[in-house]
Design a protein around this motif. Structure first.
Motif, PDB file in Angstrom:
ATOM      1  N   ASN A   1       0.844  -1.217   0.000  1.00 32.32           N
ATOM      2  CA  ASN A   1       0.000   0.000   0.000  1.00 32.32           C
ATOM      3  C   ASN A   1       0.871   1.256   0.000  1.00 32.32           C
ATOM      4  OD1 ASN A   1      -2.228  -1.666   0.174  1.00 32.32           O
ATOM      5  ND2 ASN A   1      -2.545  -1.342   2.378  1.00 32.32           N
ATOM      6  N   LEU A   2       1.936   1.242   0.794  1.00 36.93           N
ATOM      7  CA  LEU A   2       2.824   2.411   0.871  1.00 36.93           C
ATOM      8  C   LEU A   2       3.578   2.600  -0.449  1.00 36.93           C
ATOM      9  CD1 LEU A   2       4.288   2.007   4.488  1.00 36.93           C
ATOM     10  CD2 LEU A   2       2.512   3.618   3.735  1.00 36.93           C
ATOM     11  N   ASP A   3       3.983   1.481  -1.062  1.00 35.00           N
ATOM     12  CA  ASP A   3       4.630   1.585  -2.385  1.00 35.00           C
ATOM     13  C   ASP A   3       3.681   2.253  -3.381  1.00 35.00           C
ATOM     14  OD1 ASP A   3       6.404  -1.611  -2.153  1.00 35.00           O
ATOM     15  OD2 ASP A   3       6.867   0.396  -1.391  1.00 35.00           O
ATOM     16  N   GLY A   4       2.400   1.886  -3.252  1.00 34.30           N
ATOM     17  CA  GLY A   4       1.401   2.502  -4.138  1.00 34.30           C
ATOM     18  C   GLY A   4       1.310   4.000  -3.901  1.00 34.30           C
ATOM     19  N   ALA A   5       1.387   4.400  -2.633  1.00 35.46           N
ATOM     20  CA  ALA A   5       1.333   5.835  -2.304  1.00 35.46           C
ATOM     21  C   ALA A   5       2.548   6.549  -2.873  1.00 35.46           C
ATOM     22  CB  ALA A   5       1.271   6.019  -0.779  1.00 35.46           C
ATOM     23  N   VAL A   6       3.701   5.889  -2.864  1.00 35.95           N
ATOM     24  CA  VAL A   6       4.919   6.479  -3.455  1.00 35.95           C
ATOM     25  C   VAL A   6       4.712   6.638  -4.955  1.00 35.95           C
ATOM     26  CG1 VAL A   6       7.353   6.079  -3.970  1.00 35.95           C
ATOM     27  CG2 VAL A   6       6.470   5.616  -1.658  1.00 35.95           C
ATOM     28  N   LYS A   7       4.181   5.592  -5.598  1.00 45.76           N
ATOM     29  CA  LYS A   7       3.957   5.637  -7.050  1.00 45.76           C
ATOM     30  C   LYS A   7       2.984   6.775  -7.404  1.00 45.76           C
ATOM     31  CE  LYS A   7       4.752   0.872  -8.536  1.00 45.76           C
ATOM     32  NZ  LYS A   7       4.243  -0.054  -7.474  1.00 45.76           N
ATOM     33  N   ARG A   8       1.964   6.986  -6.523  1.00 51.27           N
ATOM     34  CA  ARG A   8       0.960   8.028  -6.817  1.00 51.27           C
ATOM     35  C   ARG A   8       1.473   9.419  -6.420  1.00 51.27           C
ATOM     36  NH1 ARG A   8      -2.296   4.303  -4.309  1.00 51.27           N
ATOM     37  NH2 ARG A   8      -2.511   5.612  -2.470  1.00 51.27           N
TER      38      ARG A   8
ATOM     39  N   LYS B   1       2.050  10.392  -3.448  1.00 49.61           N
ATOM     40  CA  LYS B   1       1.476  10.850  -2.173  1.00 49.61           C
ATOM     41  C   LYS B   1       2.496  10.727  -1.040  1.00 49.61           C
ATOM     42  CE  LYS B   1      -2.939  11.083  -3.648  1.00 49.61           C
ATOM     43  NZ  LYS B   1      -3.452  12.407  -3.977  1.00 49.61           N
ATOM     44  N   LEU B   2       3.631  10.022  -1.313  1.00 51.98           N
ATOM     45  CA  LEU B   2       4.607   9.746  -0.247  1.00 51.98           C
ATOM     46  C   LEU B   2       5.980   9.614  -0.896  1.00 51.98           C
ATOM     47  CD1 LEU B   2       4.914   8.783   2.825  1.00 51.98           C
ATOM     48  CD2 LEU B   2       4.691   6.459   1.938  1.00 51.98           C
ATOM     49  N   SER B   3       7.001  10.144  -0.204  1.00 53.49           N
ATOM     50  CA  SER B   3       8.360   9.983  -0.743  1.00 53.49           C
ATOM     51  C   SER B   3       8.887   8.595  -0.363  1.00 53.49           C
ATOM     52  CB  SER B   3       9.262  11.046  -0.110  1.00 53.49           C
ATOM     53  OG  SER B   3       9.402  10.762   1.276  1.00 53.49           O
ATOM     54  N   GLU B   4       9.924   8.155  -1.047  1.00 52.14           N
ATOM     55  CA  GLU B   4      10.516   6.852  -0.705  1.00 52.14           C
ATOM     56  C   GLU B   4      11.090   6.898   0.705  1.00 52.14           C
ATOM     57  OE1 GLU B   4      11.581   5.243  -5.175  1.00 52.14           O
ATOM     58  OE2 GLU B   4      13.072   5.147  -3.566  1.00 52.14           O
ATOM     59  N   ALA B   5      11.692   8.041   1.033  1.00 50.82           N
ATOM     60  CA  ALA B   5      12.263   8.190   2.387  1.00 50.82           C
ATOM     61  C   ALA B   5      11.148   8.132   3.428  1.00 50.82           C
ATOM     62  CB  ALA B   5      13.003   9.517   2.481  1.00 50.82           C
ATOM     63  N   GLY B   6      10.009   8.746   3.057  1.00 55.04           N
ATOM     64  CA  GLY B   6       8.866   8.731   3.992  1.00 55.04           C
ATOM     65  C   GLY B   6       8.392   7.324   4.224  1.00 55.04           C
ATOM     66  N   ARG B   7       8.348   6.543   3.134  1.00 55.44           N
ATOM     67  CA  ARG B   7       7.913   5.145   3.280  1.00 55.44           C
ATOM     68  C   ARG B   7       8.876   4.372   4.169  1.00 55.44           C
ATOM     69  NH1 ARG B   7       9.189   2.142  -1.811  1.00 55.44           N
ATOM     70  NH2 ARG B   7      11.209   2.665  -0.913  1.00 55.44           N
ATOM     71  N   ASP B   8      10.162   4.562   3.897  1.00 56.81           N
ATOM     72  CA  ASP B   8      11.169   3.821   4.684  1.00 56.81           C
ATOM     73  C   ASP B   8      11.077   4.202   6.161  1.00 56.81           C
ATOM     74  OD1 ASP B   8      13.644   4.083   2.011  1.00 56.81           O
ATOM     75  OD2 ASP B   8      11.831   2.865   2.244  1.00 56.81           O
ATOM     76  N   ASP B   9      10.843   5.508   6.430  1.00 50.40           N
ATOM     77  CA  ASP B   9      10.762   5.952   7.822  1.00 50.40           C
ATOM     78  C   ASP B   9       9.557   5.321   8.518  1.00 50.40           C
ATOM     79  OD1 ASP B   9       9.293   8.588   9.517  1.00 50.40           O
ATOM     80  OD2 ASP B   9      11.177   7.661  10.179  1.00 50.40           O
ATOM     81  N   ILE B  10       8.439   5.261   7.791  1.00 49.40           N
ATOM     82  CA  ILE B  10       7.230   4.651   8.375  1.00 49.40           C
ATOM     83  C   ILE B  10       7.517   3.201   8.739  1.00 49.40           C
ATOM     84  CG2 ILE B  10       4.963   3.740   7.757  1.00 49.40           C
ATOM     85  CD1 ILE B  10       4.429   6.345   6.240  1.00 49.40           C
ATOM     86  N   LEU B  11       8.087   2.461   7.793  1.00 55.36           N
ATOM     87  CA  LEU B  11       8.315   1.026   8.035  1.00 55.36           C
ATOM     88  C   LEU B  11       9.348   0.809   9.129  1.00 55.36           C
ATOM     89  CD1 LEU B  11       8.198  -0.219   4.342  1.00 55.36           C
ATOM     90  CD2 LEU B  11       6.478  -0.605   6.134  1.00 55.36           C
ATOM     91  N   ALA B  12      10.294   1.753   9.222  1.00 51.40           N
ATOM     92  CA  ALA B  12      11.377   1.552  10.212  1.00 51.40           C
ATOM     93  C   ALA B  12      10.950   2.029  11.596  1.00 51.40           C
ATOM     94  CB  ALA B  12      12.611   2.319   9.768  1.00 51.40           C
ATOM     95  N   ALA B  13      10.209   3.150  11.621  1.00 51.28           N
ATOM     96  CA  ALA B  13      10.015   3.772  12.937  1.00 51.28           C
ATOM     97  C   ALA B  13       8.569   3.927  13.376  1.00 51.28           C
ATOM     98  CB  ALA B  13      10.643   5.170  12.909  1.00 51.28           C
ATOM     99  N   LYS B  14       7.616   3.806  12.438  1.00 50.31           N
ATOM    100  CA  LYS B  14       6.228   4.119  12.817  1.00 50.31           C
ATOM    101  C   LYS B  14       5.358   2.873  12.940  1.00 50.31           C
ATOM    102  CE  LYS B  14       5.927   8.783  12.876  1.00 50.31           C
ATOM    103  NZ  LYS B  14       6.190   9.495  11.627  1.00 50.31           N
ATOM    104  N   LEU B  15       5.834   1.748  12.329  1.00 49.53           N
ATOM    105  CA  LEU B  15       4.987   0.551  12.324  1.00 49.53           C
ATOM    106  C   LEU B  15       5.580  -0.488  13.279  1.00 49.53           C
ATOM    107  CD1 LEU B  15       2.701  -1.263  11.310  1.00 49.53           C
ATOM    108  CD2 LEU B  15       4.166  -1.880   9.360  1.00 49.53           C
ATOM    109  N   GLY B  16       4.815  -0.795  14.312  1.00 44.65           N
ATOM    110  CA  GLY B  16       5.232  -1.867  15.224  1.00 44.65           C
ATOM    111  C   GLY B  16       4.315  -3.062  15.029  1.00 44.65           C
TER     112      GLY B  16
END
Ligand code: T1G
Length: 704
Positions: A345-352, A354-369
């Motif tokens: 889903n986040l990859d899709g947001a990057v493609k659209r 709506k989200l930077s690649e760095a933003g996606r990586d930060d979410i997966l690394a630090a925001k999702l438990g």
């Protein structure tokens, strides 16, 4: 005459003031919340320009606005009422022909009539981060104050066509690049207005009448836009009129303005304008709930239980809004699947975009438990349960949450039809329990039904609405019933479609009729997309309590018994393969067999009859949802269908459509159809009352 106001400003009226600063005459607009170009703004601005250009010593005028934005458009609340002088087009022409040059400072979101006022000035300076646009087409109209004539002269025909037919705003940088504005500046609107005025006098800013410019002819752009709109917007009225208006910019400017006014009046008279404006207001009306004054609880961390399609979608939506999420599942496999879906889903947001690649990586690394233990949610401010629709499982989960979660945690279920009161009763804190019904895909669909149980606290309801705002969703308040607002109504009108299918109409004919009405997809395409097994499970659940009088159509059950669940299995009412989709001949054979079994002699249906039965069924159940108090107002039901069920936006929603059809005609139709099936076709008391009193649902909305 002007009234004295503090700080050297002279009030022209309540919303417009002027100030003399050396050779600069400042005009300040102050009409919260968005400086809409109301009658007071228009008349005040006219008088301000008149006063300043007659004031000795004033050599240049600078126009700016206070508050969060320059004019965000004509005052939509004045639409449909007799227009008051000065009209916006006349004001723009007056500004353009002023004897003293006028520079305009734009900030916030300068839209529609606001940008038209700015384009009639002699220079434009936008603050960093501001946006401009001509969104009139989204309201079913077109820029009616010279925008279709001035935008091409400043930015070229191709750019003007794009911005006017899409209605999309653009950033200041883009506007500077295409010529709509002359400079980007930093600072406070008033300070920038003063400095820009001096620069204009010094010749550092252009000083020209937009109407004196000419737009380079661009027949190719005109033709290309007509071809594009014929494919993309075959049903909408105003986009095509926008092209006609822009095309008139090759005429002398006054003639072009006349053509624009003629086309604007055509759009204003269109029922699509009424529907689109109703849709605009519906998204704001639904926020006016009884609990609006309660203080929402702070949500800084969220737990989501269940990593399936819904749970992962909900987690994605919350992560994209910047909140940390802990996802729980029964086992590691479930968690892995959930995280994989969220990543997709986040990859899709990057493609659209709506989200930077760095933003996606930060979410997966630090925001999702993640965790397989509900105890991990002990400190969450909000927990959303999104497991499969089984009341026993949900009861167990909420009993555990009641034990592990801190005091004050909001406990929400994403159930699409189960009883929130029953879920709340399994906890010691029913006041903290609420329904948050997301629509799949949850990180894309704007609708959120906030389901309020008997004991749900007002602050918890306010929290649901605050969460929706943070997720940029449209929250609609719903009471508790099977299916809440949207699914309950859909379950009812889907039966009307099934009856027509049984009686002679094919799924494809019904789908085509509803697409021609404006739906993105017909009911059988939707069923195949959602998965026929879902409604199959619901039908089996309801079988035990289904009244004997109810006419039941088992066609979808037969498809499911063959393992045909729709898109996900490549076969349902349609076949789906690499050639696309097409009617499923085996489904048609099953329909014939079920008709024969039921002794039905198939008959033909016209498209009009299909739409009439479909819409009358939808409206009749919507009225029952309204009279039972499940929905607060008609406009809430419209917002549900516009934002969750692909209802054509230009038709404004089911109950706006009911006003177009008329309550009397609806009662007549139901009484006619009831001759075939008196159990299904019943006239709701409220509908009969409206028909008898000549009322409308719009009047109900106005009463709130
Ligand atoms: N007229 C009247 N009220 C308006 C309004 C408008 N144009 N725009 C917003 N409001 C109200 C809104 O109802 C809400 O009120 C409050 O302001 C905050 O709005 C001749 C004819 C500007 C991007 O289409 O897109 O110009 O509910 O919650 O999310 O060619 O409002 O609080 O009582 O949306 O920050 C063209 C429509 C008009 C812009 C701000 N202009 N507005 O968004 O706040 S047609 C538009 C918006 C025209 C000319 C033609 C957004 C916004 P309340 P909000 P927001």
């Amino acid at each position: 005459m002007p009234t004295e106001t503090p700080a050297g400003e002279t009030g022209i009226n309540d919303v417009v003031s002027i100030e003399i600063n050396g050779s600069v005459g400042l005009i300040a607009l102050d009409n919260p919340p968005v400086n809409a170009a109301s009658h007071a703004i228009r008349s005040g601005l006219w008088q301000a320009v008149e006063t300043l250009q007659q004031t000795d010593g004033v050599e240049v005028i600078a126009l700016y606005a206070k508050g969060r934005t320059f004019i965000a458009g004509a005052d939509i609340r004045e639409f449909g009422k007799p227009p008051l002088d000065p009209w916006l087009p006349e004001l723009c022409n007056f500004i353009e022909s002023a004897s003293t040059p006028i520079v305009c400072v734009l900030h916030g979101t300068t839209l529609g009539g606001g940008l038209e006022v700015a384009m009639s000035c002699h220079a434009r300076v936008a603050l960093t981060g501001s946006k401009v646009g001509l969104p009139e087409v989204t309201l079913g109209i077109l820029p009616g104050a010279g925008g279709t004539q001035r935008a091409p002269r400043l930015a070229g025909i191709a750019t003007a066509l794009d911005m006017i037919t899409s209605g999309k705003p653009m950033g200041a940088d883009e506007a500077l690049a295409n010529g709509l504005i002359d400079r980007i500046a930093e600072g406070d609107p008033r300070d920038v207005a003063l400095s820009s005025a001096k620069d204009l006098l010094a010749g550092d800013l252009p000083n020209r009448k937009t109407g004196d410019l000419t737009a380079e002819p661009d027949p190719a752009a005109i033709e290309a836009m007509r071809t594009k709109l014929a494919k993309s917007q075959p049903l909408l009225f105003s986009p095509h009129k926008c092209v006609d208006a822009v095309e008139a910019c090759h005429l002398p400017v006054r003639d072009g303005m006349k053509e624009e006014r003629r086309l604007y009046e055509e759009c204003m008279a269109s029922p699509q304008r009424a529907g689109l404006i109703h849709a605009f207001f519906s998204e704001r009306a639904v926020t006016k709930i009884p609990e609006a004054t309660a203080t929402a609880r702070e949500i800084n961390s969220v737990g989501v239980i269940g990593g399936g399609t819904m749970g992962s979608g909900i987690a994605t939506a919350i992560l994209l809004a910047g909140l940390p999420v802990t996802l729980t599942e029964r086992d590691q496999d479930g968690l892995d699947r959930g995280v994989a879906t969220i990543t997709r889903n986040l990859d899709g947001a990057v493609k659209r975009g709506k989200l930077s690649e760095a933003g996606r990586d930060d979410i997966l690394a630090a925001k999702l438990g993640t965790s397989t233990d509900l105890g991990a949610l002990s400190d969450a401010d909000l927990v959303i349960e999104a497991v499969f629709e089984d009341m026993g499982v949900k009861r167990d989960i909420f009993q555990t949450l009641d034990k592990v979660c801190k005091a004050g945690t909001v406990l929400a279920s994403n159930t699409s039809y189960l009883d929130i009161n029953e879920i709340a009763a399994t906890t010691s804190r029913p006041q903290d329990v609420i329904g948050l019904h997301f629509f799949s895909p949850a990180h894309v669909m704007r609708l959120l039904e906030v389901v309020v149980a008997d004991k749900t606290g007002a602050d918890v309801v306010a929290t649901g609405f605050a969460l929706a705002r943070k997720l940029k969703k449209i929250a609609v308040r719903s009471g508790v019933c099977d299916g809440f607002i949207g699914n309950r109504i859909m379950t009812f009108y889907k039966k009307a479609a099934d009856y027509m299918m049984m009686d002679g109409a094919s799924p494809e004919q019904i789908d085509t009729a509803m697409r021609d009405f404006g739906f993105a997809m017909g009911p059988y395409q939707v069923a195949d997309l959602a998965g026929l097994d879902i409604s199959w499970a619901a039908n089996k659940r309801r079988a035990a309590t289904r009244p004997a009088e109810e006419r039941y159509i088992p066609i979808a059950d037969r498809l499911c018994e063959n393992g045909w669940f729709g898109r996900k299995t490549g076969q349902g009412f349609y076949i789906y393969d690499d050639q696309g989709s097409r009617p499923n001949p085996e489904a048609l054979a099953i329909i014939d067999a079920e008709r024969e079994k039921a002794g039905v002699t198939p008959r033909s249906f016209t498209e009009d009859e299909i739409v009439s039965r479909f819409m009358t069924a939808m409206i009749s159940e919507a009225v029952r949802v309204l009279e039972e108090g499940i929905a607060l107002r008609p406009i809430d039901i419209d917002a549900v269908f516009l934002n969750g069920y692909g209802f054509p936006r230009f038709r404004g929603g089911p109950l706006h459509t009911a006003d177009v059809i008329g309550a009397g005609e609806l009662v007549r139709r139901i009484e006619e159809y009831a001759k075939e099936d008196a159990y299904y076709w019943k006239v709701p008391a409220l509908l009969r009352q409206i028909a008898e009193t000549g009322g409308t649902f719009a009047e109900m909305n106005a009463k709130g």
